[in-house]
Scaffold this motif. Structure first.
Motif, PDB file in Angstrom:
ATOM      1  N   ILE A   7       0.815  -1.208   0.000  1.00  0.00           N
ATOM      2  CA  ILE A   7       0.000   0.000   0.000  1.00  0.00           C
ATOM      3  C   ILE A   7       0.856   1.268   0.000  1.00  0.00           C
ATOM      4  O   ILE A   7       0.604   2.201  -0.751  1.00  0.00           O
ATOM      5  CB  ILE A   7      -0.914   0.039   1.255  1.00  0.00           C
ATOM      6  N   ARG A  28      -7.288   0.377  -4.779  1.00  0.00           N
ATOM      7  CA  ARG A  28      -6.659   0.495  -3.451  1.00  0.00           C
ATOM      8  C   ARG A  28      -7.348  -0.434  -2.446  1.00  0.00           C
ATOM      9  O   ARG A  28      -6.689  -1.124  -1.668  1.00  0.00           O
ATOM     10  CB  ARG A  28      -6.718   1.944  -2.962  1.00  0.00           C
ATOM     11  N   GLU A  32      -5.655  -3.326  -0.277  1.00  0.00           N
ATOM     12  CA  GLU A  32      -5.694  -3.337   1.197  1.00  0.00           C
ATOM     13  C   GLU A  32      -6.228  -4.675   1.697  1.00  0.00           C
ATOM     14  O   GLU A  32      -5.691  -5.258   2.642  1.00  0.00           O
ATOM     15  CB  GLU A  32      -6.605  -2.208   1.711  1.00  0.00           C
ATOM     16  N   GLU A  35      -3.707  -7.462   1.288  1.00  0.00           N
ATOM     17  CA  GLU A  35      -2.637  -7.322   2.275  1.00  0.00           C
ATOM     18  C   GLU A  35      -3.127  -7.764   3.657  1.00  0.00           C
ATOM     19  O   GLU A  35      -2.445  -8.513   4.360  1.00  0.00           O
ATOM     20  CB  GLU A  35      -2.185  -5.865   2.302  1.00  0.00           C
ATOM     21  N   GLU A  36      -4.328  -7.314   4.032  1.00  0.00           N
ATOM     22  CA  GLU A  36      -4.852  -7.656   5.365  1.00  0.00           C
ATOM     23  C   GLU A  36      -5.142  -9.154   5.483  1.00  0.00           C
ATOM     24  O   GLU A  36      -5.106  -9.719   6.568  1.00  0.00           O
ATOM     25  CB  GLU A  36      -6.122  -6.842   5.644  1.00  0.00           C
ATOM     26  N   LYS A 187     -15.360  -2.155   1.105  1.00  0.00           N
ATOM     27  CA  LYS A 187     -14.154  -2.896   1.489  1.00  0.00           C
ATOM     28  C   LYS A 187     -14.538  -4.232   2.139  1.00  0.00           C
ATOM     29  O   LYS A 187     -13.929  -5.271   1.870  1.00  0.00           O
ATOM     30  CB  LYS A 187     -13.289  -2.056   2.438  1.00  0.00           C
TER      31      LYS A 187
END
Ligand SMILES: Cc1ncc(C[n+]2csc(CCOP(=O)(O)OP(=O)(O)O)c2C)c(N)n1
Ligand code: SF4
Ligand SMILES: [Mg+2]
Length: 246
Positions: A7, A28, A32, A35-36, A187
């Motif tokens: 990020i 994005r 995210e 990655e999380e 998200k």
């Protein structure tokens, strides 16, 4: 497989999206979530033709730029050949629902085990704002200068509803990028969709209502208002099929 950009590295990059475009927000969020979820490697994107293809400018993960509309078929084979990869189709409405309607629908119908993130900005953004299958009734585009006439072009397609009602998919939702609250909910939808794939539950799809201020002929702020006032009443937000295994 290569690692996706972190990020922090993405944030430093300049994208070629127009000011106020929603694509960058969606990309994005996907990053995210990956990655999380600890899935920042073994990702491969099947990218559509359109402004979605500009994903390649901001994310340096593995990706295949598919023939126009064919990401559903390409992602099917990429996932079947390498089931351990996280495969994400990233496409616009023109790519996924107009030229690629057969491939998009067929992959959902077969319950292929990849994730589709489909960005609906109600037109062909990259080529100058032509009508797509999600263009609103009466919406003026370069190919519907008098406004879309649904009597001769059909009604704007509601793909998530079709998949949730008729097919055996794992997870189906529609979000929007017009407010911080909606971005947060989106998200969560994207994360659910990716988790469904990671757990091998089946096809997962999230449609995103996204602004195209350039071709809508609006300021970024007015474009956000259009999503709230015009698009969401026709394309309701929410989860249409939730995961059975959480
Ligand atoms: C076979 C083929 N036909 C037509 C085009 C022209 N073309 C490029 S992008 C595009 C539409 C993209 O619209 P959409 O998928 O909604 O993406 P957006 O740019 O709106 O994000 C079209 C028709 C092409 N590149 N290839
Ligand atoms: S033309 Fe529309 S979809 Fe494409 S980058 Fe510009 S605002 Fe975004
Ligand atoms: Mg579009």
């Amino acid at each position: 497989m290569a690692k996706s950009k972190k990020i922090a590295e993405i944030a430093k990059k300049t994208s070629s999206f127009c000011p106020g475009c929603g694509h960058g927000v969606v990309i994005r969020l996907i990053t995210e979530c990956l990655e999380e979820l600890g899935q920042d490697k073994n990702i491969i994107f099947g990218i559509g033709v359109g402004c979605s293809s500009l994903l390649g400018g901001v994310l340096e993960t593995d990706r295949l730029h598919c023939l126009h509309g064919r990401a559903g078929a390409v992602c099917t084979s990429m996932k079947r050949v390498n089931p351990d990869n996280i495969v994400v189709a990233y496409q616009g409405d023109g790519d996924a629902y107009s030229i690629g309607l057969a491939e998009t629908t067929s992959a959902a119908y077969r319950n292929e085990k990849f994730t589709a993130i489909l960005v609906n900005n109600t037109n062909y953004g990259m080529t100058g704002g032509q009508m797509s299958n999600t263009t609103m009734p009466g919406q003026k585009t370069t190919t519907s200068p008098m406004g879309r006439d649904c009597a001769i072009t059909g009604n704007p397609i509601k793909f998530p509803e079709l998949v949730a009602d008729q097919f055996n998919a794992a997870y189906v939702a529609r979000g929007a990028v017009n407010t911080p609250a909606n971005i947060n909910k989106l998200k969560g939808y994207i994360k659910n969709a990716l988790e469904a794939q990671i757990n091998g539950e089946g096809y997962s799809v999230v449609e995103v209502l996204s602004p195209c201020p350039t071709n809508w002929g609006m300021s970024p702020l007015k474009a956000m208002e259009r999503i709230e006032n015009e698009l969401i009443p026709y394309y309701p937000l929410g989860e249409f099929k939730t995961r059975e295994v959480k």
